[in-house]
Write a protein that holds these residues in place. Sequence first.
Motif, PDB file in Angstrom:
ATOM      1  N   PHE A  81       0.800  -1.224   0.000  1.00  0.00           N
ATOM      2  CA  PHE A  81       0.000   0.000   0.000  1.00  0.00           C
ATOM      3  C   PHE A  81       0.838   1.282   0.000  1.00  0.00           C
ATOM      4  O   PHE A  81       0.296   2.368  -0.197  1.00  0.00           O
ATOM      5  N   GLY A  82       2.122   1.169   0.290  1.00  0.00           N
ATOM      6  CA  GLY A  82       2.995   2.339   0.241  1.00  0.00           C
ATOM      7  C   GLY A  82       3.225   3.044   1.555  1.00  0.00           C
ATOM      8  O   GLY A  82       4.213   3.766   1.709  1.00  0.00           O
ATOM      9  N   HIS A  83       2.330   2.843   2.514  1.00  0.00           N
ATOM     10  CA  HIS A  83       2.471   3.528   3.800  1.00  0.00           C
ATOM     11  C   HIS A  83       1.574   2.852   4.832  1.00  0.00           C
ATOM     12  O   HIS A  83       0.708   2.039   4.490  1.00  0.00           O
ATOM     13  N   VAL A  84       1.783   3.203   6.095  1.00  0.00           N
ATOM     14  CA  VAL A  84       0.955   2.721   7.204  1.00  0.00           C
ATOM     15  C   VAL A  84       0.602   3.917   8.070  1.00  0.00           C
ATOM     16  O   VAL A  84       1.481   4.678   8.481  1.00  0.00           O
ATOM     17  N   ASP A  85      -0.684   4.094   8.346  1.00  0.00           N
ATOM     18  CA  ASP A  85      -1.147   5.240   9.121  1.00  0.00           C
ATOM     19  C   ASP A  85      -1.712   4.872  10.485  1.00  0.00           C
ATOM     20  O   ASP A  85      -1.642   5.668  11.420  1.00  0.00           O
ATOM     21  N   ILE A  86      -2.290   3.678  10.578  1.00  0.00           N
ATOM     22  CA  ILE A  86      -2.975   3.250  11.798  1.00  0.00           C
ATOM     23  C   ILE A  86      -2.584   1.812  12.086  1.00  0.00           C
ATOM     24  O   ILE A  86      -2.587   0.966  11.188  1.00  0.00           O
ATOM     25  N   VAL A  87      -2.242   1.534  13.343  1.00  0.00           N
ATOM     26  CA  VAL A  87      -1.981   0.159  13.764  1.00  0.00           C
ATOM     27  C   VAL A  87      -2.766  -0.113  15.038  1.00  0.00           C
ATOM     28  O   VAL A  87      -2.645   0.626  16.024  1.00  0.00           O
ATOM     29  N   ILE A  88      -3.579  -1.153  14.999  1.00  0.00           N
ATOM     30  CA  ILE A  88      -4.373  -1.550  16.163  1.00  0.00           C
ATOM     31  C   ILE A  88      -3.934  -2.948  16.578  1.00  0.00           C
ATOM     32  O   ILE A  88      -4.204  -3.934  15.889  1.00  0.00           O
ATOM     33  N   ALA A  89      -3.223  -3.007  17.702  1.00  0.00           N
ATOM     34  CA  ALA A  89      -2.720  -4.283  18.229  1.00  0.00           C
ATOM     35  C   ALA A  89      -3.818  -4.908  19.086  1.00  0.00           C
ATOM     36  O   ALA A  89      -3.878  -4.712  20.298  1.00  0.00           O
ATOM     37  N   ASN A  90      -4.684  -5.634  18.417  1.00  0.00           N
ATOM     38  CA  ASN A  90      -5.857  -6.197  19.083  1.00  0.00           C
ATOM     39  C   ASN A  90      -5.667  -7.665  19.481  1.00  0.00           C
ATOM     40  O   ASN A  90      -6.381  -8.165  20.343  1.00  0.00           O
ATOM     41  N   ALA A  91      -4.718  -8.352  18.872  1.00  0.00           N
ATOM     42  CA  ALA A  91      -4.530  -9.780  19.159  1.00  0.00           C
ATOM     43  C   ALA A  91      -4.168  -9.989  20.626  1.00  0.00           C
ATOM     44  O   ALA A  91      -3.373  -9.243  21.205  1.00  0.00           O
ATOM     45  N   GLY A  92      -4.763 -11.000  21.214  1.00  0.00           N
ATOM     46  CA  GLY A  92      -4.472 -11.330  22.607  1.00  0.00           C
ATOM     47  C   GLY A  92      -4.917 -12.735  22.910  1.00  0.00           C
ATOM     48  O   GLY A  92      -5.676 -13.348  22.154  1.00  0.00           O
ATOM     49  N   ILE A  93      -4.453 -13.240  24.031  1.00  0.00           N
ATOM     50  CA  ILE A  93      -4.816 -14.592  24.446  1.00  0.00           C
ATOM     51  C   ILE A  93      -5.211 -14.565  25.911  1.00  0.00           C
ATOM     52  O   ILE A  93      -4.613 -13.846  26.720  1.00  0.00           O
ATOM     53  N   THR A  94      -6.246 -15.319  26.251  1.00  0.00           N
ATOM     54  CA  THR A  94      -6.738 -15.419  27.623  1.00  0.00           C
ATOM     55  C   THR A  94      -6.586 -16.867  28.085  1.00  0.00           C
ATOM     56  O   THR A  94      -7.251 -17.754  27.548  1.00  0.00           O
ATOM     57  N   LEU A  95      -5.717 -17.087  29.048  1.00  0.00           N
ATOM     58  CA  LEU A  95      -5.515 -18.435  29.588  1.00  0.00           C
ATOM     59  C   LEU A  95      -5.832 -18.411  31.078  1.00  0.00           C
ATOM     60  O   LEU A  95      -5.042 -17.931  31.892  1.00  0.00           O
ATOM     61  N   ALA A 125       5.868  -0.472  13.608  1.00  0.00           N
ATOM     62  CA  ALA A 125       4.969   0.532  13.043  1.00  0.00           C
ATOM     63  C   ALA A 125       5.493   1.940  13.276  1.00  0.00           C
ATOM     64  O   ALA A 125       5.455   2.787  12.370  1.00  0.00           O
ATOM     65  N   ALA A 126       5.978   2.205  14.479  1.00  0.00           N
ATOM     66  CA  ALA A 126       6.476   3.541  14.801  1.00  0.00           C
ATOM     67  C   ALA A 126       7.707   3.888  13.973  1.00  0.00           C
ATOM     68  O   ALA A 126       7.863   5.036  13.528  1.00  0.00           O
ATOM     69  N   CYS A 127       8.575   2.919  13.748  1.00  0.00           N
ATOM     70  CA  CYS A 127       9.746   3.166  12.896  1.00  0.00           C
ATOM     71  C   CYS A 127       9.317   3.564  11.486  1.00  0.00           C
ATOM     72  O   CYS A 127       9.890   4.480  10.880  1.00  0.00           O
ATOM     73  N   GLN A 128       8.295   2.892  10.973  1.00  0.00           N
ATOM     74  CA  GLN A 128       7.797   3.215   9.647  1.00  0.00           C
ATOM     75  C   GLN A 128       7.126   4.594   9.622  1.00  0.00           C
ATOM     76  O   GLN A 128       7.342   5.395   8.709  1.00  0.00           O
ATOM     77  N   MET A 129       6.310   4.881  10.638  1.00  0.00           N
ATOM     78  CA  MET A 129       5.638   6.179  10.703  1.00  0.00           C
ATOM     79  C   MET A 129       6.645   7.312  10.845  1.00  0.00           C
ATOM     80  O   MET A 129       6.479   8.394  10.255  1.00  0.00           O
ATOM     81  N   LYS A 130       7.685   7.092  11.619  1.00  0.00           N
ATOM     82  CA  LYS A 130       8.753   8.084  11.761  1.00  0.00           C
ATOM     83  C   LYS A 130       9.402   8.365  10.409  1.00  0.00           C
ATOM     84  O   LYS A 130       9.659   9.512  10.049  1.00  0.00           O
ATOM     85  N   LEU A 131       9.650   7.305   9.660  1.00  0.00           N
ATOM     86  CA  LEU A 131      10.258   7.428   8.337  1.00  0.00           C
ATOM     87  C   LEU A 131       9.353   8.192   7.378  1.00  0.00           C
ATOM     88  O   LEU A 131       9.815   8.999   6.560  1.00  0.00           O
ATOM     89  N   GLN A 132       8.047   7.957   7.484  1.00  0.00           N
ATOM     90  CA  GLN A 132       7.077   8.613   6.594  1.00  0.00           C
ATOM     91  C   GLN A 132       6.945  10.110   6.860  1.00  0.00           C
ATOM     92  O   GLN A 132       6.555  10.882   5.979  1.00  0.00           O
TER      93      GLN A 132
END
Length: 253
Positions: A81-95, A125-132
Amino acid sequence: MLFKNKVAIVTGAGRGIGFEICKQLAMEGATILLNDLDHALTSSATAAINMLRKDSCTGMEGDAGDISFTREIVAFAVEKFGHVDIVIANAGITLFGDFFTYPPESFIKTMQVNLAGTFFLAQSAACQMKLQQSGGSILFTSSVTGHQAHKNLAAYGMSKAALEMLAKSLVIELSQYGINVNTIAPGATLTERTMEDPDYRETWSRITPMGRPAFVSDIANAALFLVSDKAKHITGQNLIIDGGWTSVSVSPE
């Protein structure tokens, strides 16, 4: 179209809250990279969103707790896509497990997915956003169990509380690059998984001040606000979405 020309990565999005977030983002104009560990869920969720808005969603299966994968998913988004603007870290596990007998492997797995996966996805993601040089938004999914003790969830609650501290800490690192970072903390929510318990809705309707558990749309609405341009001056914060439960903290039997 709040998210027109925006590219968003959402992990743990094959169903439930993550899927609803992707669906709403797509309907508001975003291009989505949808991740889930399960191949079938990734495929079906991606297809369902593309039925609503053509070519708005691309699926990428993989383990969001795998540090190397967190780098791959960001790199793939940029390549496609050329860029990343939003990252939502939603993955999780409940044990679940009693503290006295909680096995080390369950503890390590919980921390690997909930903490390490989130931390290193945010890093990539932050490294990429910083670069952008165009800013961005990062959102973590915490939980009410990071605020109120819940039986048999000591490790899980610990991991979720840590995510909220991570968001605060990253304010120091990311603000100068126009990147805001926040967390949402869902309470009891009606999803495919929770509805496997036939008593879930009745129990949480009884002990939630607003009279019902959350719908996935309640959580997604909050998430979309925090990653939108309307919330660019909000960072390091946590938003609890629980119908008032943490105010009274009645424990389910």
